[in-house]
Design an enzyme around this catalytic site. Sequence first.
Site, PDB file in Angstrom:
ATOM      1  N   TRP A  98       0.834  -1.214   0.000  1.00 45.07           N
ATOM      2  CA  TRP A  98       0.000   0.000   0.000  1.00 45.07           C
ATOM      3  C   TRP A  98       0.858   1.248   0.000  1.00 45.07           C
ATOM      4  CZ3 TRP A  98      -4.112  -1.482  -1.999  1.00 45.07           C
ATOM      5  CH2 TRP A  98      -4.747  -2.660  -1.618  1.00 45.07           C
ATOM      6  N   ASP A 166      -1.745   7.123   5.748  1.00 50.91           N
ATOM      7  CA  ASP A 166      -2.767   6.159   5.360  1.00 50.91           C
ATOM      8  C   ASP A 166      -2.995   5.253   6.563  1.00 50.91           C
ATOM      9  OD1 ASP A 166      -4.248   4.011   4.434  1.00 50.91           O
ATOM     10  OD2 ASP A 166      -2.873   3.478   2.812  1.00 50.91           O
ATOM     11  N   LYS A 190     -11.988  -1.486   6.660  1.00 47.02           N
ATOM     12  CA  LYS A 190     -11.080  -2.261   7.508  1.00 47.02           C
ATOM     13  C   LYS A 190     -11.455  -2.170   8.990  1.00 47.02           C
ATOM     14  CE  LYS A 190      -8.380  -3.314   3.965  1.00 47.02           C
ATOM     15  NZ  LYS A 190      -7.482  -2.329   3.402  1.00 47.02           N
TER      16      LYS A 190
END
Length: 355
Positions: A98, A166, A190
Amino acid sequence: MKHNFGAGPCILPQDVFKDAAKAVIDFNGLSLLEVSHRSRDLIKVMEEAQSLVKKALNVPEGYSVLFLQGGASLGFTISALNMMRDSKSAGYINTGTWAKGAINEAKAVGIDVNVFANSEDTNFNYIPKDFVVPSDVDFIHYTSNNTIFGTQFQYVVNTDLPLICDMSSDIFSKKIDVSKFDIIYAGAQKNLGPAGATLFIVKEEVLGKSTSSFMPKYLNLKNHVDKDSMLNTPPVFSIYTSMLNLRNLIENGGVDAAAARNEAKASMLYNEVDSNPLFKSAVQGIDRSKMNATFLLTNDSLKDQFDAMWNDAGIIGLKGHRSVGGYRASMYNALSIESVKILTEVMNEFTRKNG
Ligand SMILES: *Cc1c(COP(=O)(O)O)cnc(C)c1O
């Protein structure tokens, strides 16, 4: 009874699923899904969701909460575009898939990316240490939790420059000091709610200062703040369900209580991995994530036996990401310690039979 250890979209509290389902059928006489987002009822939902985020994370004055679309993947682009300044350069930490995604999108919008810390040499199984944060760039970006390899920053990266993070896979799992960040973003699916919304927590004073010549209306965070996150049709179902989940989080003691539960779950699992001779941790020491625990068999020929056992126990989503192999137990807020206990019992039983 299923025990969902999936990495995302992930488990949410059963009561949240039930109340969300009810609202799809009947939300003040209509379905939640057919109500205008300009109606008073829907504006109230948006306002409550925003204020619960602020309450849960103790968001200071001067920050706005937005629910946008495009996932964290578009967050890579949005955060970079909005923080671009005169140097058109930025410092990124590469802790895995990511983080790399964020790096690539920053480059795609014309930012000169300085990757000043990197754990790629050993397939991202640690958090880089002893790095020097650059001081001559527009901003710093990192990923707080590496969902795929199971590494997690246990502190906030220290810099005087604007800081972007993030936090897709560990937001609301513990207390954070929002004042240290300029932009926080996280895909809802999530730890917050269903896929569809992306949460942004933005320091208002950084808005409207981008030097990018490319700035589509939707990607400019200032436009969203000016319209109270209603620039266009927001992802209503995701926001409503996130609101229910935030109510549930706060009723159950907020992020401090969630952090204590998450600590207990993670230590239960890591203790089993460390003490069981047929398993080994994919990550060592302090870098181990409390959200996503990755571990491997010490003897791969026993894979089918172990897989059959956890499947039989009702465990779901334990297979590791293809880039790591082995197993990944994602232990988001809504996963109960009883589910972790079942997993450790299966691991124990497996070793009793095969050890
Ligand atoms: C899942 C994840 C993403 C991607 O999120 P999308 O909402 O699917 O774009 C980005 N960053 C992290 C840390 C993630 O865990």
